[in-house]
Enzyme design. Structure first.
Site, PDB file in Angstrom:
ATOM      1  N   GLY A   1       0.875  -1.256  -0.032  1.00 17.35           N
ATOM      2  CA  GLY A   1       0.078  -0.026  -0.068  1.00 17.35           C
ATOM      3  C   GLY A   1       0.813   1.323  -0.180  1.00 17.35           C
ATOM      4  O   GLY A   1       2.033   1.166  -0.638  1.00 17.35           O
ATOM      5  N   GLY A   2       0.435   2.203   0.592  1.00 15.10           N
ATOM      6  CA  GLY A   2       1.009   3.720   0.698  1.00 15.10           C
ATOM      7  C   GLY A   2       2.547   3.364   1.290  1.00 15.10           C
ATOM      8  O   GLY A   2       3.341   4.307   0.838  1.00 15.10           O
TER       9      GLY A   2
ATOM     10  N   GLY B   1      22.673   8.340 -32.229  1.00 12.11           N
ATOM     11  CA  GLY B   1      22.014   9.193 -31.192  1.00 12.11           C
ATOM     12  C   GLY B   1      22.720   8.570 -29.675  1.00 12.11           C
ATOM     13  O   GLY B   1      22.830   9.422 -28.632  1.00 12.11           O
ATOM     14  N   ALA B   2      22.879   7.290 -29.712  1.00 12.42           N
ATOM     15  CA  ALA B   2      23.177   6.645 -28.368  1.00 12.42           C
ATOM     16  C   ALA B   2      24.752   7.224 -27.900  1.00 12.42           C
ATOM     17  O   ALA B   2      25.127   7.390 -26.906  1.00 12.42           O
ATOM     18  CB  ALA B   2      23.333   5.229 -28.372  1.00 12.42           C
TER      19      ALA B   2
END
Lengths: 864, 480
Positions: free
Chosen positions: B192-193, B428-429
């Protein structure tokens, strides 16, 4: 002008004289010096040599001409100096060959290059594409690529090798061992080339000795002992007994038609022969339709012993009476020539430690042979050599009864053998140099002949005489094979590789330290990859003790401890070698050829350390763990007052400290080690394992806990960036290899070939670790595990598929080979766990079968 | 003591009872009782239950995390203030969490350790206050915070107060982020939280078999999506260290995990103050020659090799601490030392997916680079990258967005950046992997390295598309 010329000349003189000294140093190296100078030294020198000869590209002859040039244009003053120099330093004989091509790779190629360069012979390396960056290529004067990695297309490709010989203009070829070394066709092709010498025997000799049956026949004719036997039709049991008596008991009887060891029966007396005969006969008739029965002397627990020889014929100007010839230069025309076959026989090598006919440990001399038997053996070897007119280096192998009483010819190897270094170590002879001189028609080098032939020896004495030797040498072949995985070859990069030093001290408690020479003939260096294309030999590790066998063994064992080999994607056999060396029967010399089958009937599970050794390991582990922590962690870093820092340091250094050492990880055997205030005396106490604490009865446990032993550590030198720690425990100096820590502080120690995982904990940590759950052993029967490290290429099945036995499941690529993993059972695929395209390590789970159907055949096997 | 006064007259008794010494003695006695009770946590039975599970108690964990006898506890007796649902009868000294500070290998650090034996380690208002307190202290002096999580979740009886407690901790996590290092070690359930606080810390580790993390548990999953799944398969270590990348590593048990935390802390500075960067004297010479490097990187650009071998060869003592070793293993992120100084290492690993960048590896490396940048740790980048991973899955998954994270992280980083191209850097890498255009301080290429827009074959196919004959002309020296 005068001044200028003089300066130039002086410069030239100094450089050329240095060159002469260098040459001289190598030429005049006596056998003794060869032995005592370290391998490294020889290495460097040969490299240096290679560089000089390649950069200058001249032989000493041209240096002389250079001298003359200076001579003519300079002052009388300098003339005087030069002439004295020339008087003092005799020019060495011209090199035997102009260029030597080595038709091999790896360590043997390097070994040959070393000698060739020492003799000022430029070398040519041949290599496949995958070997283009390997050491033999780097060290040779020049190199030729002869084909793709597969050896049938490169090193075994006769056409390519012959092309390389022609294109480089080599005038000599050394085949090494393996590959084309015993190929008569190759030798013949080289012989047919113009002015190219083959460093090996003649093709006819190779052919004669190459065939096992033929070579035995030739040997028998030459008067060599062969295993007595009979192969023919027997009419009655009585006749069989008669034959058996002639052959000598025990005998082996089998149907001649049967192959291999099938239907082999061993009879120890006449009655057994009578009993066995009908069985054998029936078998021969019923199964093979061949009445012949094969009876041969059965040799129980034989030893494999071989004689190294070097034979060469030389055009000589004196009578062929074995009187040495003094003139080392080719004789002048017009003189009368004799062809004389000179044979040197070296002390025997014992190579009985073999695994599936692959030798692992070789030593010389053997403990088994008496001088008389050895002399007899040598006489027979010489007779055989003369019969086939054998030249160059060769080896005659014998089987020897385990009491050393009798020996029988096995075969002859017409090449330089892998294990030749042991012979070189104890005699100081360079066999490759011998091969070179013999092939050049110079005969065996004079100084080697001088070792044996002395004035006053009768012909009879000379015949059985062995090359004088001293000490004992043992060689271990270090293979990239993992003994813990059934000797599967390991392929991959050598991440760490450090060879042991050339000279090491061995000590046992109470005795003075002795020196052992270590020679490593290797063909790889750190970072290089062992591929599956060739023999997985990493190196040959040779230990030589000038004193005795036990010291040579101790030296080899310590050299193994100092030999760092990490990586390869798997193990190597150093641990197995260590274990053999530790066997008492090996130390006694009780080493029949079935030694490994006898002592390791169920394979090898790693070296098992004794109780005392385990205690020593835990003490060393405790100290290393502590020291590593200290060096790394102190002084404490920030935010802590100086006082506290000091306090921490003082407390740690001066108080008795107790740590718990777990061997084999957190759940392994635990020892409590109290590190004394002096950092020398340690108390070790074995702690009982948590799980059995409650089960075992109290009294027994107390006994165990009370037992505290003292271990003294006199010296420990280790830096965290090193791999090797030198430590003196209980007065004995030894080396251990220390691995890198993992994130939880676990590190491995290697000692005596045993690899022990060490976790050093504080007593508090140890107390709490008893609550920890031991990691569950995964049940692998329902899983497909990757048999090797590699990349998962694709799945051939998907979840829920029904598969049958033998169906393709997935492909794992390793070393550019696509391995198809097939199902070894029928069932339903539960889960594909691996990620396609990602790497898998050995034993990683790739696939899970659905648990509903449990097949009987649950082993998944690898098929390529 | 009141027993002994029975025979006395009432007035005398009152006098004695009200005497300051009596009152204080009683208080001291109560105090020591309460302390003893607090130290026992949830009591013998719950402790032994924890032990049979193979876990340690909160205090045992702290004793292993810190150097021996250096842990100083705070708020030992602090208890909750809830009076609803019978909670007024639940007297819990410490309120399910042990907080304090101590030394880790001589350096100060703050830690909290949730105690599962006390009300399931559930988080109440006061529980959260205790955590916030030490986080504030850590922030003030600049020391790392280590959280040992072992909690059943929010204390439902307290309602929104408990949720508020969570949020208070979250706010501290964010405030501390980039100021002091925060490490979480999830040693039990975390649902949960509760998962968000560890997720917002810099490093999150788990313990195999005993810990799991998920936002909604198997029961809720079953009701909502009809999926049947076990706790381990939903949020166990094998999920979070391999598939989700939530956890940066997992260890076999509590003891091993705590040992590893001590080792990790040795690499980290105490705060973003430059002077707190740790350095450890080493005898590993910076001039050490490393012959293996000559051969470790294969010449063939398509042959895989393990970049970790290269890393181990170049760092001090061959020792490095890998972060997220099993997730997106096509990139390696690790702490190591060079000349004793901590460095962050980012390296493409050609062993997996040829070392290319994909969503997982971009986010993994981006987070690591940002951490290094925040804490003044120099970054060494080893590049062997053929480009970004092509594919529908990648594009639809937002490789552009995630790849940009790594680009952004490198570009904004102001720490020293050293880049070594070991074999290839394409497209681009190449730009992304700490190129010199992104303010790389030193960019090296090993001999044989290729830096290009793409491989030669691909480039030729594009440049000479439809004019193959030109290739031959060009070789003859004729311009096209």
């Amino acid at each position: 002008m005068f001044r200028l010329a003089r300066q130039t000349a002086c410069f030239n003189r100094s450089s050329s004289s240095r060159r002469f000294q260098q040459t001289k140093g190598i030429q005049c190296m006596s056998p003794k010096q060869t032995r005592s100078s370290s391998c490294d030294d020889i290495w460097k020198r040969s490299i240096g040599r290679a560089m000089t000869s390649s950069s200058i590209g001249v032989t000493p002859t041209s240096t002389n001409s250079h001298h003359r040039q200076i001579h003519s244009s300079s002052s009388p003053f300098r003339d005087a100096i030069l002439s004295t120099e020339e008087e003092i330093i005799k020019p060495p004989p011209p090199p035997a060959f102009q260029k030597l091509l080595i038709a091999n790779r790896g360590e043997i190629a390097l070994r040959i290059i070393r000698t060739a360069h020492a003799l000022s012979i430029p070398t040519v390396a041949i290599h496949s594409t995958i070997d283009s960056n390997s050491l033999h290529v780097q060290h040779a004067t020049e190199s030729v690529c002869i084909g793709p990695p597969s050896s049938s297309e490169s090193y075994l490709n006769m056409d390519a090798v012959c092309d390389a010989i022609l294109s480089t203009g080599a005038d000599a070829v050394h085949p090494g061992y393996g590959f084309l070394s015993e190929n008569a066709e190759f030798a013949r092709r080289i012989q047919e080339m113009n002015n190219v010498a083959f460093l090996g025997p003649s093709p006819t000799a190779i052919t004669a000795m190459g065939d096992k049956i033929q070579s035995k026949r030739i040997a028998r004719e030459a008067g060599v002992n062969v295993i007595p036997g009979f192969d023919g039709v027997l009419q009655s049991p009585q006749e069989a007994v008669q034959v058996a008596k002639e052959v000598g008991f025990p005998v082996m009887m089998k149907a001649a038609g049967g192959g291999g060891g099938k239907g082999m029966r061993i009879c120890y007396d006449e009655q057994e022969v009578i009993d066995t005969y009908p069985l054998c006969k029936a078998e021969a008739i019923n199964f093979f339709k061949d009445e012949r029965i094969f009876i041969e002397r059965y040799i129980e627990n034989p030893h494999h012993i071989e004689i190294q020889l070097l034979a060469g014929s030389k055009k000589s100007s004196t009578s062929p009476k074995g009187i040495p010839v003094t003139n080392p230069f080719p004789i002048m025309d017009g003189m009368k020539e004799y062809e004389e076959l000179q044979i040197l026989c070296f002390p025997e090598r014992e190579c009985s430690i073999q695994r599936r006919n692959q030798k692992i440990l070789e030593e010389s001399p053997s403990v088994l042979l008496s001088p008389e038997i050895r002399a007899e053996m040598i006489k027979q070897v010489k007779s055989l050599v003369r019969t086939v007119n054998y030249t160059s280096a060769g080896t005659v192998e014998f089987l020897v009864e385990d009491d050393g009483s009798d020996f029988y010819f096995l075969e002859m190897n017409t090449r330089l053998q892998v294990e030749h270094p042991v012979t070189e170590m104890i005699t100081g002879v360079d066999l490759v140099r011998g091969m070179i001189d013999v092939a050049a028609g110079r005969g065996i080098p004079q100084e080697y002949l001088d070792l044996v032939y002395k004035d006053g020896d009768s012909e009879e004495d000379l015949e059985g005489k062995v090359v004088p030797h001293c000490g004992h040498a043992i060689e271990a072949r270090i293979y990239a094979e993992d003994p813990l995985r059934g000797f599967l070859p390991s392929t991959g990069p050598l991440l760490q590789y450090e060879e042991p030093p050339s000279s090491i001290l061995i000590s046992s408690s109470g005795q003075k330290e002795e020196q052992c020479q270590i020679r490593v003939d290797s063909g790889v260096t750190v970072g290089q990859t062992i591929t599956q294309y060739y023999d997985p030999l990493i190196s040959k590790l040779i230990s030589y003790s000038p004193n005795d066998r036990s010291q040579a063994i101790a030296g080899l064992s310590k050299a193994c401890d100092l030999y760092v080999i990490e990586g390869l994607g798997g193990g190597n056999n150093v641990n197995f070698v260590q274990d053999v060396l530790r066997q008492p029967s090996f130390q006694r010399g009780d080493t029949p050829t079935n030694f490994i089958d006898m002592h390791y009937p169920d394979g090898f599970d790693g070296v098992i350390l004794t109780k005392e050794e385990l205690e020593e390991v835990s003490v060393i582990g405790a100290l290393l763990g502590e020291q590593r922590r200290h060096v790394l962690d102190y002084p404490p870093l920030t935010l802590v007052g100086e006082e506290m820092k000091k306090d921490c340091q003082e407390k740690d250094g001066k108080e008795e400290k107790v740590v718990v050492v777990c061997l084999g990880g957190m759940f392994g055997k635990a020892y409590e080690v109290s590190i004394g205030k002096d950092l020398k005396t340690m108390a070790v106490k074995s702690l009982s394992p948590f799980s059995s604490k409650e089960e075992e009865n109290e009294g027994k446990e107390e006994d165990m806990e009370k037992k505290t032993s003292k271990v003294t550590v006199d010296q420990l030198s280790f830096h965290p960036n090193d791999t090797i720690a030198e430590v003196t425990v209980n007065g004995v100096n030894r080396a251990v290899q220390v691995g890198v820590e993992d994130n939880t502080g676990l590190f491995a120690i290697k000692m005596y070939g045993a690899k022990v995982d060490i976790l050093v904990m504080s007593p508090a940590e140890y107390e709490l670790s008893k609550y920890m759950n031991e990691p569950a052993v995964v049940d692998t029967c329902n899983l497909l595990l990757s048999p090797m490290p590699g990349t998962l290429i694709s799945y051939a099945v998907k979840e829920g598929d029904h598969v049958v036995e033998g169906q393709e499941l997935c492909i794992v690529e390793a070393m550019k080979m696509q391995n198809i993993l097939r199902s070894a059972r029928s069932g339903v695929i539960g889960k594909c766990i691996g990620v396609v395209g990602s790497s898998v390590h050995a034993d990683e789970i790739i696939l899970e079968f659905s648990s509903e159907e449990q097949g009987e055949e649950e082993e998944n096997e690898l098929q390529q | 003591i009141f027993q002994a006064t029975k025979h006395l007259s009432t007035s005398t008794r009152t006098a004695i009872e009200n005497d300051p010494s009596t009152v204080k003695a009683a208080f001291r006695q109560r105090l020591s009782q309460e302390r003893a009770r607090a130290l026992m946590g949830g009591g013998e039975t719950r402790i032994s239950k924890q032990h049979t599970r193979g876990s340690l108690t909160a205090r045992e964990r702290l004793s292993l995390l810190f150097d021996s006898n250096t842990f100083r506890e705070l708020d030992t007796l602090k208890s909750h203030r809830c009076t609803e649902f019978g909670m007024e009868h639940q007297d819990t000294p410490g309120d399910g969490v042990v907080t304090g500070h101590g030394l880790v290998n001589g350096r100060i650090a703050y830690a909290f350790s949730q105690d599962f034996t006390v009300l399931g380690g559930s988080l109440s208002e006061t529980h959260a206050q205790k955590i916030c307190k030490i986080m504030d202290m850590a922030l003030r002096i600049g020391a790392p915070v280590i959280g040992l999580n072992d909690s059943g979740g929010a204390r439902i009886q307290e309602g929104v107060d408990s949720l508020a407690g969570y949020a208070d901790v979250f706010q501290r996590n964010v405030d501390a982020s980039g100021v002091v290092p925060q490490i979480s070690l999830v040693m039990g359930p975390c649902a949960g939280g509760a998962v968000y606080s560890p997720a917002m810390t810099d490093f999150l580790f788990m313990v195999e078999q005993s810990s799991y993390m998920f936002v909604t548990g198997p029961d809720v999953v079953r009701t909502v999506t009809k999926e049947e799944v076990s706790k381990e398969d939903l949020g166990g270590t094998s999920v979070h260290t391999v598939k989700s990348g939530v956890a940066h590593g997992a260890y076999a048990n509590d003891v091993a995990a705590l040992r590893a935390m001590r080792k990790l802390l040795d690499y980290l500075p105490s705060s973003n103050e430059k002077s707190t960067l740790p350095s450890k004297p080493t005898e590993d010479s910076p001039l050490r020659s490393c012959d293996a490097l000559k051969y470790l990187v294969p010449d063939d650009p398509n042959t895989p090799y393990d970049m970790k071998h290269v890393i181990s060869s170049i760092v001090d003592n061959h020792d490095f601490f890998e972060i997220l070793p099993n997730y997106a293993s096509n990139i390696v992120t690790a702490f190591a030392r060079m000349e004793g100084q901590t460095v962050g290492i980012v390296a493409n690993n050609p062993l997996t997916l040829a070392g290319c960048l994909d969503i997982g590896s971009s986010t993994k490396a981006a987070r690591f680079v940002r951490f290094c940048n925040a804490f003044n740790i120099p970054i060494v980048t080893l590049v062997d990258v053929p480009g970004f991973l092509p594919g529908v899955g990648q594009e639809h998954g937002g490789i552009i967005r995630h790849g940009a994270k790594l680009l952004f992280a490198y570009a904004e980083a102001t720490v020293p950046k050293v880049t070594v191209i070991t074999r290839k850097a394409y497209g681009g890498a190449y730009d992304v992997m700490s190129s010199k255009h992104l303010r790389g301080d030193c960019n090296y290429a090993w001999s044989g390295a290729e830096v290009a827009v793409m491989g030669a074959k691909g480039a030729v196919e594009i440049i000479f598309r439809g004019k193959v004959w030109l290739i031959f002309l060009n070789f003859d020296g004729i311009l096209f």
